[in-house]
Design an enzyme around this catalytic site. Structure first.
Site, short mmCIF file in Angstrom:
data_model
loop_
_atom_site.label_atom_id
_atom_site.label_comp_id
_atom_site.label_asym_id
_atom_site.label_seq_id
_atom_site.Cartn_x
_atom_site.Cartn_y
_atom_site.Cartn_z
N SER A 102 1.14 -1.16 -0.36
CA SER A 102 0.01 -0.10 0.02
C SER A 102 0.76 1.51 -0.19
CB SER A 102 -0.96 -0.50 1.27
OG SER A 102 -1.96 1.08 0.98
N GLU A 134 -2.24 -2.51 -7.62
CA GLU A 134 -3.51 -2.44 -7.26
C GLU A 134 -3.70 -1.53 -6.53
OE1 GLU A 134 -3.62 -2.93 -3.80
OE2 GLU A 134 -1.84 -2.52 -3.19
N HIS A 167 -4.96 -5.19 -1.86
CA HIS A 167 -5.23 -5.39 -0.37
C HIS A 167 -6.69 -6.44 -0.11
CE1 HIS A 167 -4.13 -1.03 -0.76
NE2 HIS A 167 -4.31 -1.00 0.85
#
Length: 316
Positions: A125, A221, A286
């Site tokens: 992330s 992502e 995630h």
């Protein structure tokens, strides 16, 4: 910074050593605030792996003014740098993502960190910014995997097992089979790189940013973005020339981004013209049970079979 058109293809990076039982691992908070109960649960998992986790001094800090940050920028940077430069530490695991690395990454003493030598970095992330920085400034391969205080790491056996195997026995996970399917069929070879799409887009134009994804197998992502926002990030990468020369693309999870059936045509529209294999729903990021993806290693993508096969183990 080099012009994109003059950028060379991505090269394989230095692989750190694998971990062994008893290895000392530091847990640092580089981004958002860390819930104490989740931190303790994550530490218990690490101890169950016969690791010796040590918690950086400011992991549980909260910024006095900006509640989305785990303490002051300088303190977060100091925790990371001190852990990295500690010769007794074998790996650094980020406690969580969120936001904040961009505020502290330029406070790090990269010469001191380079002198400390290679070791393992794990996170995903917001940690995308560190993966990019470690590649550009340290020439070091890293692991895009679960964070130590993340719900997935604490509760999901697949996420735990894949990260554990990557850390201790990386030769057992040289082929990463995701169950993904081909958005654009084909095979491609390149160097793995990538992370969170929003962070990769916002890194453009910053000091020491990777000039392009040329020669790379680009892993993408994101979380909590609408279709038009994802379109905007991809369009920025396309218009800036950053995607020129990319060899293949792996699309991971798009949690809380809306109905994937609405997102998929946008990916086909934005990425299909690159003329490279694209695999979707590859199972990293995630999502529950997220796979650990090594960055900076040579590999082959087979979009039709939904596999990524590393030329050599992620860690030595």
């Amino acid at each position: 910074m080099k012009d994109v058109k003059d950028a060379k293809d991505a090269k394989a990076l230095t692989r750190p050593k694998r971990l062994a039982p008893g290895a000392r691992v530091a847990v640092v908070a580089t981004s958002g605030p860390v819930p104490e109960e989740r931190l303790q649960a994550g530490l218990d998992v690490l101890r169950g792996w016969d690791l010796d986790p040590v918690v950086a001094p400011h992991v549980l800090d909260r910024h006095g003014e900006f509640g989305y940050l785990a303490g002051a920028d300088a303190d977060r940077a100091a925790d990371l740098q001190n852990a990295w430069c500690d010769p007794t530490v074998d790996a650094v695991l980020c406690a969580r993502g969120g936001y904040g690395v961009q505020r502290m990454v330029d406070l790090l003493d990269w010469e001191a960190m380079r002198a400390a030598g290679p070791k393992v970095l794990v996170g995903f992330s917001d940690i995308t910014v560190l993966h990019e920085a470690f590649a550009a400034r340290l020439g070091l391969a890293t692991l895009y995997g679960p964070v130590a205080a993340g719900v997935d790491f604490i509760k999901n056996a697949r996420a735990q097992d894949h990260l554990r195997a990557t850390l201790f026995a990386p030769e057992t996970v040289c082929t990463i089979a995701s169950g993904g399917t081909a958005l654009v069929p084909g095979r491609a070879r390149g160097i793995t790189l990538g992370g969170c799409l929003a962070l990769l887009a916002t890194e453009r134009g910053t000091p020491h940013a990777r000039p392009s994804a040329a020669g790379g197998l680009l892993c993408l992502e994101d979380v909590g973005e609408t279709t038009y926002q994802l379109d905007r990030y991809l369009t920025q990468l396309l218009r800036s020339g950053w995607l020129e020369g990319v060899r293949g693309i792996l699309l991971g999870s798009w949690e809380r981004c809306g109905d994937y059936a609405a997102i998929r045509p946008m990916f086909a529209d934005r990425l299909g013209g690159l003329g490279v294999p694209v695999v979707e729903e590859f199972g990293f990021g995630h999502c529950a049970g997220a796979l650990t993806i090594p960055f900076g290693v040579p590999a082959e993508l087979d979009a039709d079979s939904g596999t990524l096969t590393l030329d050599e183990p992620a860690l030595r």
